[in-house]
Design an enzyme around this catalytic site. Structure first.
Site, PDB file in Angstrom:
ATOM      1  N   LYS A 208     -15.805   2.831  13.305  1.00 13.25           N
ATOM      2  CA  LYS A 208     -16.602   3.721  12.456  1.00 13.25           C
ATOM      3  C   LYS A 208     -17.909   2.505  12.334  1.00 13.25           C
ATOM      4  CE  LYS A 208     -17.578   5.640   8.600  1.00 13.25           C
ATOM      5  NZ  LYS A 208     -16.855   5.857   6.767  1.00 13.25           N
ATOM      6  N   GLU A 214     -10.519  -7.364  13.005  1.00 17.57           N
ATOM      7  CA  GLU A 214      -9.553  -7.229  14.132  1.00 17.57           C
ATOM      8  C   GLU A 214     -10.182  -6.792  15.642  1.00 17.57           C
ATOM      9  OE1 GLU A 214      -9.179  -6.508  10.953  1.00 17.57           O
ATOM     10  OE2 GLU A 214      -7.521  -7.541  10.179  1.00 17.57           O
ATOM     11  N   GLY A 268     -12.229   6.941   7.977  1.00 19.57           N
ATOM     12  CA  GLY A 268     -11.266   6.417   8.937  1.00 19.57           C
ATOM     13  C   GLY A 268     -10.370   6.763   8.908  1.00 19.57           C
ATOM     14  N   ARG A 269      -9.814   6.998   7.659  1.00 22.88           N
ATOM     15  CA  ARG A 269      -8.332   7.797   7.887  1.00 22.88           C
ATOM     16  C   ARG A 269      -8.628   9.660   7.921  1.00 22.88           C
ATOM     17  NH1 ARG A 269      -9.844   5.833   3.454  1.00 22.88           N
ATOM     18  NH2 ARG A 269      -9.819   6.543   1.101  1.00 22.88           N
ATOM     19  N   GLU A 354      -4.343   5.193   1.378  1.00 25.46           N
ATOM     20  CA  GLU A 354      -5.446   4.413   1.300  1.00 25.46           C
ATOM     21  C   GLU A 354      -6.121   5.696   0.596  1.00 25.46           C
ATOM     22  OE1 GLU A 354      -7.682   3.402   4.979  1.00 25.46           O
ATOM     23  OE2 GLU A 354      -7.319   1.543   4.150  1.00 25.46           O
ATOM     24  N   HIS A 385      21.208   7.450   9.943  1.00 17.11           N
ATOM     25  CA  HIS A 385      22.039   5.991   9.863  1.00 17.11           C
ATOM     26  C   HIS A 385      21.816   5.750  10.346  1.00 17.11           C
ATOM     27  CE1 HIS A 385      23.997   8.877  12.437  1.00 17.11           C
ATOM     28  NE2 HIS A 385      23.516   9.427  12.601  1.00 17.11           N
ATOM     29  N   LYS A 513     -10.104  -9.646   3.240  1.00 20.34           N
ATOM     30  CA  LYS A 513     -10.733  -8.962   3.941  1.00 20.34           C
ATOM     31  C   LYS A 513     -11.449 -10.534   3.873  1.00 20.34           C
ATOM     32  CE  LYS A 513     -11.766  -4.910   5.861  1.00 20.34           C
ATOM     33  NZ  LYS A 513     -12.412  -3.727   5.648  1.00 20.34           N
TER      34      LYS A 513
HETATM   35  O1  F6P Z   1     -10.507  -1.920   6.196  1.00 23.23           O
HETATM   36  C1  F6P Z   1      -9.740  -0.424   5.607  1.00 23.23           C
HETATM   37  C2  F6P Z   1     -10.559  -0.479   6.788  1.00 23.23           C
HETATM   38  O2  F6P Z   1     -11.552   0.146   7.137  1.00 23.23           O
HETATM   39  C3  F6P Z   1      -9.920   1.253   6.877  1.00 23.23           C
HETATM   40  O3  F6P Z   1     -10.170   2.305   6.205  1.00 23.23           O
HETATM   41  C4  F6P Z   1      -9.908   1.862   8.379  1.00 23.23           C
HETATM   42  O4  F6P Z   1     -10.058   2.990   9.034  1.00 23.23           O
HETATM   43  C5  F6P Z   1     -10.096   0.731   8.969  1.00 23.23           C
HETATM   44  O5  F6P Z   1     -10.865  -0.170   8.178  1.00 23.23           O
HETATM   45  C6  F6P Z   1     -11.160   0.821  10.888  1.00 23.23           C
HETATM   46  O6  F6P Z   1     -12.262   0.408  10.211  1.00 23.23           O
HETATM   47  P1  F6P Z   1     -13.353   0.021  11.503  1.00 23.23           P
HETATM   48  O7  F6P Z   1     -12.830   2.248  12.134  1.00 23.23           O
HETATM   49  O8  F6P Z   1     -14.763   0.879  10.739  1.00 23.23           O
HETATM   50  O9  F6P Z   1     -13.174  -0.482  12.547  1.00 23.23           O
END
Ligand code: F6P
Length: 549
Positions: A208, A214, A268-269, A354, A385, A513
């Protein structure tokens, strides 16, 4: 309108009084007393069936909970959600994931923009692109059709597409292999890169913000690997992006024609319905993706219009709220009885935790009561199990959501009956338990001496009276999955309204972060950092001395 603190509200206090009585109820007795309990405490909506009768509730409990929902203005909040009010107050944004699944005929004006038209414009582009890749018309640099799709993203930009792609395995294109890379741990990307061929691989960079560390590092490494392996500059045929940040995409080197946008009003979620679902559409095709959206829309229509007393997401939320805030359950286990839903617990973990893992209300004051439980789980029958022992006989009571499908998508004989039998048996066992008298009678029937029986009885007693919901669908179709996810989204929303919190921000991820950025710099630098506590300083020093960085 200013509401009193939740715990001071009349309806909350009435529920607290009611709990004094409800705490002594045994579900076995509630079932024995009321032969209509199953039909009274179950309902159907948008193709889903919800049985919530195996909870420690009666008619009065449900009525008091609905009064609480009215008192906390759930109906007004629901309208604000659907009409695009800026209910994410700390980020001054709407939370309009419901607009992503509106039919083309429906317009929705927000800040002078018809968001419905914007959504369908992007959907049209998604259709065009995914049709070309799926049909084999879109070719890699050496003229071969795409065989592997690698979605690079994290959090909502990973969990939704990954979960849905797996859940709709039965609908997948036979040529396209799907891969999901999220972890900054290079082993994640390495495992995928060693299994694909650059000539026929399409990378989707899904973020987003297009700033998430990452994802950016994984995307840069994938691009470097691609350019190095292909030895031609053919990024435009092999890299596409999904984001709200056009500028960052261009500076990364992705062709703006290969960018599929979405908007800041998509959390995002809550984003799997947006262009973040590009990998899903590639896997299952636009028609099935549309059915997935339509299934969610059917749940939206039900949620928006049904009275609270017959509203599936509202009742589902109220049951969870009752278990959490009045019966003291601090975790919720999700048990899908469908292997293709194996990623669903992880998806819900982000959705609920979240969203509602918060401790202050919209005005910044402490919530004053417990909020989101820990959400976790795994597929039945595997969980049975592994950790169901604790759920049956441990000291904590953990409510469980059982999720089952009536029709399998395989043709193997016997498996499905065994699966459903286990699903129903578990919810029965959690409700009924097994008394000392029942255990004793069983052991006597086996002819054990009395002394052995008395030693064994306490170990073999099941307290029971443990709450669960069961959600059934005909089959794990795109529409049913859409409705299922929307059910949990709206449940999460309603619970957030009850707690008075903002379910759409996530400030809690920021501290780690920021500290990671500092420590990354220190790991790369020459000096020995000593600005942290002795533990963190010590760990950094060990890594600088011994780790490959
Ligand atoms: O750090 C949390 C977060 O912002 C989530 O809410 C989101 O889904 C994820 O990181 C990834 O964010 P992006 O789509 O901006 O890379």
């Amino acid at each position: 309108m200013h509401l009193p603190a939740l715990s001071n509200s009349a309806a909350y206090q009435a529920l607290q009084d009611h709990t004094i009585e409800a705490e002594h109820w045994q579900m076995r007795e509630l079932f024995a007393k009321n032969p209509d309990r199953f039909s009274r405490f179950s309902l159907t909506a948008a193709g889903l069936f919800l049985d919530y009768s195996k909870n420690r509730v009666d008619q009065n409990t449900m009525q008091l909970l609905c009064e609480l929902a009215r008192e906390r203005d759930v109906e007004q909040a629901r309208e604000a959600l659907f009409t695009g009010e800026k209910i994410n107050t700390t980020e001054h944004r709407a939370a309009l994931h419901t607009a992503l699944r509106m039919p083309r005929s429906q317009a929705l004006m927000v800040d002078g923009d018809d968001v419905g038209a914007d959504v369908h414009h992007v959907l049209d582009r998604i259709k065009q692109f995914t049709d070309r890749v799926r049909s084999g018309e879109w070719l890699g640099y050496s003229g071969k059709p795409i065989t592997d799709i690698v979605n690079i993203g994290i959090g909502g930009s990973d969990l939704g597409p990954k979960m849905v792609t797996l859940a709709l395995r039965a609908y997948r294109h036979p040529r396209l292999r799907m891969h999901f890379v999220s972890n900054v741990d290079g082993h994640d990307l390495d495992a995928v890169l060693t299994s694909v061929n650059a000539e026929t691989t399409l990378f989707i960079v899904a973020s987003k913000t297009f700033t998430t560390m990452e994802t950016m590092l994984n995307a840069q490494s994938a691009r470097a690997w691609f350019l190095n392996t292909a030895a031609v500059d053919a990024l435009a045929r092999h890299f596409v992006a999904v984001s709200t940040n056009l500028e960052a995409i261009q500076s990364f080197g992705i062709d703006p024609d290969n960018m599929f946008p979405f908007w800041d009003w998509v959390g995002g979620r809550y984003s799997v319905w947006s262009a973040i679902g590009l990998s899903v559409t590639l896997a299952v095709g636009f028609e099935h993706f549309s059915a997935f959206l339509a299934g969610a829309h059917a749940m939206d229509l039900h949620f928006r219009s049904a009275p609270l007393e017959r509203n599936m997401p509202v009742l589902f939320a109220l049951i969870g709220f009752w278990n959490r805030n009045f019966l003291g359950c601090n975790s919720l286990s999700i048990a899908p009885y469908h292997q293709d839903l194996s990623c669903f617990p992880a998806y819900l973990r982000q959705l609920e935790m979240e969203s509602n893992g918060k401790r202050v209300t919209l005005d910044g004051s402490p919530v004053g009561v417990a909020t989101c439980p820990i959400v976790w789980g795994d597929c039945g029958t595997n969980g049975q199990h592994a950790y169901f022992q604790l759920l049956h006989q441990g000291t904590d009571v953990t409510p469980i959501d059982f999720i089952g499908c009536l029709q399998p998508s395989h043709k193997l004989p016997q498996h499905h009956a065994a699966l459903l039998a286990n699903c129903f048996a578990q919810s029965e066992a959690f409700m009924r338990g097994k008394t000392g008298a029942e255990v004793r009678a069983e052991l006597q029937g086996q002819g054990l001496p009395d002394s052995d029986i008395e030693a064994l009885v306490p170990h073999k007693v099941f307290p029971g009276n443990r709450p669960s919901n069961t959600i059934l669908m005909d089959a794990l179709t795109p529409a049913a999955l859409g409705a299922l996810i929307a059910l949990y989204e709206h449940k999460t929303f309603v619970q957030g309204v009850l707690w008075g919190i903002n379910s759409f921000d996530q400030w809690g991820v920021e501290l780690g972060k920021a500290l990671a950025r500092t420590i990354q710099g220190e790991l790369a630098g020459q000096s020995r950092p000593d600005d942290h506590d002795s533990s963190t300083n010590g760990l950094i020093a060990i890594a600088k001395a011994k780790a490959t960085l």
